[in-house]
Design a protein around this motif. Structure first.
Motif, PDB file in Angstrom:
ATOM      1  N   ASP A 181     -65.494   9.217  -3.694  1.00 56.36           N
ATOM      2  CA  ASP A 181     -66.261   8.977  -2.469  1.00 56.36           C
ATOM      3  C   ASP A 181     -65.527   9.499  -1.240  1.00 56.36           C
ATOM      4  N   ASP A 182     -64.223   9.315  -1.232  1.00 58.17           N
ATOM      5  CA  ASP A 182     -63.441   9.783  -0.085  1.00 58.17           C
ATOM      6  C   ASP A 182     -63.474  11.308   0.015  1.00 58.17           C
ATOM      7  N   PHE A 183     -63.338  11.983  -1.132  1.00 59.51           N
ATOM      8  CA  PHE A 183     -63.400  13.444  -1.113  1.00 59.51           C
ATOM      9  C   PHE A 183     -64.793  13.928  -0.729  1.00 59.51           C
ATOM     10  N   ASP A 184     -65.836  13.245  -1.189  1.00 62.57           N
ATOM     11  CA  ASP A 184     -67.192  13.626  -0.814  1.00 62.57           C
ATOM     12  C   ASP A 184     -67.391  13.533   0.693  1.00 62.57           C
ATOM     13  N   LEU A 185     -66.915  12.452   1.289  1.00 62.09           N
ATOM     14  CA  LEU A 185     -67.073  12.283   2.731  1.00 62.09           C
ATOM     15  C   LEU A 185     -66.342  13.377   3.498  1.00 62.09           C
ATOM     16  N   ARG A 186     -65.105  13.635   3.124  1.00 63.12           N
ATOM     17  CA  ARG A 186     -64.333  14.649   3.847  1.00 63.12           C
ATOM     18  C   ARG A 186     -64.902  16.052   3.628  1.00 63.12           C
ATOM     19  N   MET A 187     -65.404  16.337   2.426  1.00 59.93           N
ATOM     20  CA  MET A 187     -66.036  17.633   2.186  1.00 59.93           C
ATOM     21  C   MET A 187     -67.308  17.780   3.008  1.00 59.93           C
ATOM     22  N   ALA A 188     -68.068  16.699   3.129  1.00 60.65           N
ATOM     23  CA  ALA A 188     -69.291  16.753   3.924  1.00 60.65           C
ATOM     24  C   ALA A 188     -68.974  16.958   5.397  1.00 60.65           C
ATOM     25  N   GLN A 189     -67.960  16.287   5.899  1.00 55.94           N
ATOM     26  CA  GLN A 189     -67.574  16.446   7.297  1.00 55.94           C
ATOM     27  C   GLN A 189     -67.118  17.873   7.591  1.00 55.94           C
ATOM     28  N   THR A 190     -66.290  18.398   6.715  1.00 51.57           N
ATOM     29  CA  THR A 190     -65.800  19.763   6.901  1.00 51.57           C
ATOM     30  C   THR A 190     -66.897  20.779   6.636  1.00 51.57           C
ATOM     31  N   GLY A 191     -67.705  20.516   5.611  1.00 52.86           N
ATOM     32  CA  GLY A 191     -68.805  21.415   5.288  1.00 52.86           C
ATOM     33  C   GLY A 191     -69.811  21.523   6.409  1.00 52.86           C
ATOM     34  N   ALA A 192     -70.030  20.450   7.156  1.00 51.95           N
ATOM     35  CA  ALA A 192     -70.962  20.482   8.280  1.00 51.95           C
ATOM     36  C   ALA A 192     -70.498  21.472   9.347  1.00 51.95           C
ATOM     37  N   VAL A 193     -69.188  21.550   9.542  1.00 59.58           N
ATOM     38  CA  VAL A 193     -68.638  22.510  10.501  1.00 59.58           C
ATOM     39  C   VAL A 193     -68.896  23.942  10.025  1.00 59.58           C
ATOM     40  N   LEU A 194     -68.680  24.207   8.733  1.00 58.91           N
ATOM     41  CA  LEU A 194     -68.916  25.544   8.189  1.00 58.91           C
ATOM     42  C   LEU A 194     -70.371  25.951   8.345  1.00 58.91           C
ATOM     43  N   ILE A 195     -71.271  25.066   7.991  1.00 61.38           N
ATOM     44  CA  ILE A 195     -72.701  25.378   8.060  1.00 61.38           C
ATOM     45  C   ILE A 195     -73.122  25.665   9.493  1.00 61.38           C
ATOM     46  N   HIS A 196     -72.656  24.855  10.429  1.00 63.80           N
ATOM     47  CA  HIS A 196     -73.001  25.034  11.837  1.00 63.80           C
ATOM     48  C   HIS A 196     -72.586  26.422  12.327  1.00 63.80           C
ATOM     49  N   TYR A 197     -71.342  26.803  12.057  1.00 65.66           N
ATOM     50  CA  TYR A 197     -70.862  28.096  12.536  1.00 65.66           C
ATOM     51  C   TYR A 197     -71.530  29.253  11.796  1.00 65.66           C
ATOM     52  N   ARG A 198     -71.742  29.105  10.512  1.00 61.97           N
ATOM     53  CA  ARG A 198     -72.411  30.177   9.763  1.00 61.97           C
ATOM     54  C   ARG A 198     -73.825  30.400  10.286  1.00 61.97           C
ATOM     55  N   ALA A 199     -74.551  29.323  10.534  1.00 59.61           N
ATOM     56  CA  ALA A 199     -75.927  29.438  11.005  1.00 59.61           C
ATOM     57  C   ALA A 199     -75.985  30.150  12.351  1.00 59.61           C
ATOM     58  N   HIS A 200     -75.065  29.817  13.234  1.00 56.54           N
ATOM     59  CA  HIS A 200     -75.067  30.455  14.556  1.00 56.54           C
ATOM     60  C   HIS A 200     -74.645  31.918  14.478  1.00 56.54           C
ATOM     61  N   PHE A 201     -73.728  32.243  13.559  1.00 53.81           N
ATOM     62  CA  PHE A 201     -73.356  33.650  13.404  1.00 53.81           C
ATOM     63  C   PHE A 201     -74.523  34.459  12.852  1.00 53.81           C
ATOM     64  N   VAL A 202     -75.206  33.923  11.848  1.00 54.71           N
ATOM     65  CA  VAL A 202     -76.360  34.633  11.275  1.00 54.71           C
ATOM     66  C   VAL A 202     -77.450  34.807  12.330  1.00 54.71           C
ATOM     67  N   LYS A 203     -77.618  33.816  13.198  1.00 54.08           N
ATOM     68  CA  LYS A 203     -78.588  33.943  14.287  1.00 54.08           C
ATOM     69  C   LYS A 203     -78.263  35.150  15.166  1.00 54.08           C
ATOM     70  N   ARG A 204     -76.994  35.329  15.488  1.00 52.62           N
ATOM     71  CA  ARG A 204     -76.585  36.477  16.296  1.00 52.62           C
ATOM     72  C   ARG A 204     -76.714  37.777  15.509  1.00 52.62           C
ATOM     73  N   LEU A 205     -76.432  37.716  14.202  1.00 50.06           N
ATOM     74  CA  LEU A 205     -76.547  38.903  13.370  1.00 50.06           C
ATOM     75  C   LEU A 205     -78.005  39.340  13.256  1.00 50.06           C
ATOM     76  N   ARG A 206     -78.931  38.378  13.288  1.00 54.94           N
ATOM     77  CA  ARG A 206     -80.365  38.723  13.255  1.00 54.94           C
ATOM     78  C   ARG A 206     -80.781  39.491  14.508  1.00 54.94           C
ATOM     79  N   GLU A 207     -80.019  39.331  15.574  1.00 54.84           N
ATOM     80  CA  GLU A 207     -80.327  40.041  16.815  1.00 54.84           C
ATOM     81  C   GLU A 207     -79.692  41.427  16.854  1.00 54.84           C
ATOM     82  N   SER A 208     -78.525  41.590  16.227  1.00 51.74           N
ATOM     83  CA  SER A 208     -77.791  42.854  16.340  1.00 51.74           C
ATOM     84  C   SER A 208     -78.032  43.831  15.196  1.00 51.74           C
ATOM     85  N   ALA A 209     -78.143  43.338  13.957  1.00 56.41           N
ATOM     86  CA  ALA A 209     -78.219  44.241  12.805  1.00 56.41           C
ATOM     87  C   ALA A 209     -79.583  44.907  12.614  1.00 56.41           C
TER      88      ALA A 209
END
Length: 374
Positions: free
Chosen positions: A179-207
């Motif tokens: 449970d502890d590893f799941d929580l920490r993975m979810a917390q860290t994973g949320a950061v990855l998803i947030h940044y990836r989504a915003h980068f892809v948004k910018r890539l949709r404008e440039s590529a």
């Protein structure tokens, strides 16, 4: 951003090398297996302490030697920097900027950003999700140091959780920590998803505009970020993504225990690439695949420029030989501005304002003079 010069000791097939570069286009030519790609690899390493070809630093050290050294003089934000990387077998690498040791590899990206396009990238569209995740990770790590730290932490947590799932039948008490590893993975994973989504948004404008020009206006490129199904808005703040990630983990708990694998999280994300509404991985021709991959890389270059006000150093490793004449002309016309390194076998393909460097057996000749010895 400009790489003014580089010095290598025992890096790959270079015994000792010192080279000064042009701030514009640098053409590095020579026969295969002489060290052209190794030179670009060393430059790219200084933008984040990562190699596009080696998984471990020890692979970069010359065979039979215990250490390697990379040093470069850089110009960025109207300032001069000296960046160094010291690699040693069995020891942690040491990174320096202006003589001060850096705590993390991501600090290198504050000084130097690079965009690399190599022959392997021509299959970026056709490969599985792993290749496209690595593309996203490599780009965002240079833009956002917080992302680089979160990615390293997520990988560490993922490896721990994988061992728990693999070994819990022999040691059931391991499940008490899940449970502890799941929580920490979810917390860290949320950061990855947030940044990836915003980068892809910018890539949709440039590529897509680049791809449209590349194809003569005949094709439309579209990009879509695929992540955990319970997340409806991946661009939301990480704290808002956390409940959805935890819910997805809970729904996959039994399946993970049975499969003994991590089945929930951003380590399964993908970037879907479509051309005229069809999945490029399945339906793109060879020419369309090359065009789409190049558009992603050149789109990334424009994002870097918009973010910092300076062009990243562009590394083109034996790419033009894979393209027809029209596509070669498009690439060369599109990369005006910033410093560029191009490797090829024949210098005759280039003319005009470019510096020529001949590489042979780990030695580099600039113009008519030797700029490396030993």
């Amino acid at each position: 951003m400009i790489v003014r010069s580089i010095e290598l000791d025992f890096f790959r097939n270079y015994l000792h090398t010192e080279v000064s570069f042009s701030p514009n286009v640098n053409v590095i030519y020579g026969e295969n297996a002489q060290g052209k790609t190794n030179l670009l690899e060393a430059i790219g390493y200084l933008s984040g302490a990562r190699s596009h070809r080696a998984r471990y630093d020890r692979e970069l050290i010359q065979f039979g030697v215990e250490h390697a050294f990379i040093k470069a003089e850089l110009q960025a934000r109207d300032r001069l920097y000296t960046v160094e990387a010291k690699l040693a077998n069995g020891q942690r690498r040491q990174l320096f900027r202006n003589g001060v040791r850096l705590k993390t590899a991501s600090e290198l990206s504050d000084t130097l950003k690079t965009v690399l396009f190599c022959p392997e990238d021509l299959t970026l569209i056709r490969e599985g999700a792993v290749a496209r995740r690595r593309f996203l990770d490599d780009c965002i790590c240079q833009l956002r140091p917080r992302y680089a730290a979160a990615l390293a932490e997520y990988k560490r947590l993922y490896e721990h959780k994988t061992r728990i799932l693999r070994d819990y039948s022999e040691n059931p008490s391991l499940l008490d920590t899940l449970d502890d590893f799941d929580l920490r993975m979810a917390q860290t994973g949320a950061v990855l998803i947030h940044y990836r989504a915003h980068f892809v948004k910018r890539l949709r404008e440039s590529a897509p505009p680049i791809h449209k020009d590349f194809s003569g206006g005949r094709e439309i490129l579209s990009l879509r970020y695929e992540t955990v199904k319970t997340i409806s808005d991946p661009e939301a703040p990480p704290k808002d993504l956390l409940p959805a990630l935890l819910a997805h983990q809970e729904s996959h708990r039994r399946a993970e225990l049975d499969a003994r694998q991590c089945l929930s999280g951003p380590h399964k994300d993908d970037l879907t690439v479509e051309i005229d509404g069809q999945n490029a991985r399945q339906f793109a021709s060879q020419g369309q695949t090359r065009t789409a991959a190049l558009s992603l890389k050149l789109g990334t270059r424009e994002i870097f420029y918009a973010d910092s006000g300076e062009w990243p150093v562009l590394l083109l490793d034996d790419v033009l030989s894979e393209l027809d004449g029209r596509r070669q002309d498009f690439v060369l016309n599109r990369i005006s501005g910033g410093q560029v390194f191009i490797t090829c076998c024949d210098k005759a393909d280039f003319s005009g304002d470019c510096a020529l460097f001949h590489v042979s057996n780990g030695a580099v000749q600039a113009g008519g003079g030797v700029c490396t010895c030993n």
